[in-house]
Design an enzyme around this catalytic site. Sequence first.
Site, PDB file in Angstrom:
ATOM      1  CD1 TRP A  32      -2.116  -2.217   1.845  1.00  0.00           C
ATOM      2  CD2 TRP A  32      -3.011  -1.240   0.041  1.00  0.00           C
ATOM      3  NE1 TRP A  32      -3.157  -2.995   1.393  1.00  0.00           N
ATOM      4  CE2 TRP A  32      -3.724  -2.429   0.297  1.00  0.00           C
ATOM      5  CE3 TRP A  32      -3.386  -0.453  -1.057  1.00  0.00           C
ATOM      6  CZ2 TRP A  32      -4.785  -2.861  -0.503  1.00  0.00           C
ATOM      7  CZ3 TRP A  32      -4.445  -0.877  -1.853  1.00  0.00           C
ATOM      8  CH2 TRP A  32      -5.135  -2.071  -1.570  1.00  0.00           C
ATOM      9  CG  ASP A  90      -3.018   3.961   4.157  1.00  0.00           C
ATOM     10  OD1 ASP A  90      -4.061   3.792   4.817  1.00  0.00           O
ATOM     11  OD2 ASP A  90      -2.740   3.299   3.131  1.00  0.00           O
ATOM     12  CE  LYS A 138      -8.267  -3.258   3.993  1.00  0.00           C
ATOM     13  NZ  LYS A 138      -7.549  -2.405   3.064  1.00  0.00           N
TER      14      LYS A 138
END
Length: 362
Positions: free
Chosen positions: A103, A173, A197
Amino acid sequence: MQKRIYNFSAGPAVLPEEVLSEAQANLFSLPGVGMSILEISHRSKVYDEIHQNVKKDLRELLDVPENYEILFLHGGASLQFSMVPLNLMPPVNKADYIITGAWSKKALKEAKRVGAINIAGSTEAENFNRIPAQAELKLDPEAAYVHFTSNNTIYGTQWQTEPEVGSVPLVCDSSSDMLHKKIDISKYGIIYAGAQKNMGPAGVTLVIIRKDLLGRSSDSLHSMLSYKIHADNDSLYNTCNVFGIYIIGLVAKWLKKLGGLDAMYKLNQEKAKILYDCFDNGGGFFKGHALPDSRSLMNVTFRLPSEELEKKLISEATKAGFDGLKGHRSVGGLRASIYNAFPKQGVIDLVSLLNDFKAKNG
Ligand SMILES: *Cc1c(COP(=O)(O)O)cnc(C)c1O
């Protein structure tokens, strides 16, 4: 009611049963409203109250200081990979990125379209099995910001504390660990997370931004890409994800009832310890991907002595009602995602399944 299985999915992921039950009970008609949350206007008084309450509860849970704005945006965490550089990088047009997984690399790819990027640290050479130490970071004091990924969903590593970046704004993030513990928001310029999530359903992204940084959003930006426009309109520039925000609100209430983020963190530590202890006491049969000081409390990644055994274990586990344990292809093996809402009993039951499997196959 139908029986639920253990859902170890990395995302979209398990939600608290209480939240699902309440959403279900109120789905046909919100109490006293006579309409579903799926049908009401985002400009209605009813929704405005929900919107303000979700923000209030998040502010309380995370102790968000007054000089920070809470936004609910679209486009997932992935759109933040573009919005962060588009809004924050000019005029210096350079930024630091710390690369700790897939990511981070995706965030880097978008940032490179906007300006010059300094890779301030990376553990790619070790297949991202750890978080870089502070002493390894090569930070540029003139960078527009420093970007990092607090929890690496795929590799199962997690920063234990934030990197020290001096006065340069820190951008994070936090998609796979937002709300897993209390953090000091004042250390951040921006912290963002896709909801699916650890907070709610897919389709809404939480962005917490220090208000002075809104001044960096240029008027020439497209409206939907501008933090300033979203902040000026209280995340209602266009139709927000009413349902997603409502569910985040129920999750926030659930967290408050549980005792807040300190209680949640304690439970998360207990859950993860049960699994990591199983590896550490398993005589090497289960091998964690993450080095011990970089282990994630949210995504636990591990290998078995052979791929054949891994396949066998996943298949037996799935039959026994343990879903979503297959690891990401870039790590292989297994991954148990044990987010906030994942029950402790599920971790205990997984460990007995793992120990049984080892006894039969080890
Ligand atoms: C899942 C994930 C993303 C991508 O989220 P989307 O909402 O699908 O864009 C980004 N970063 C991290 C750390 C993730 O776990």
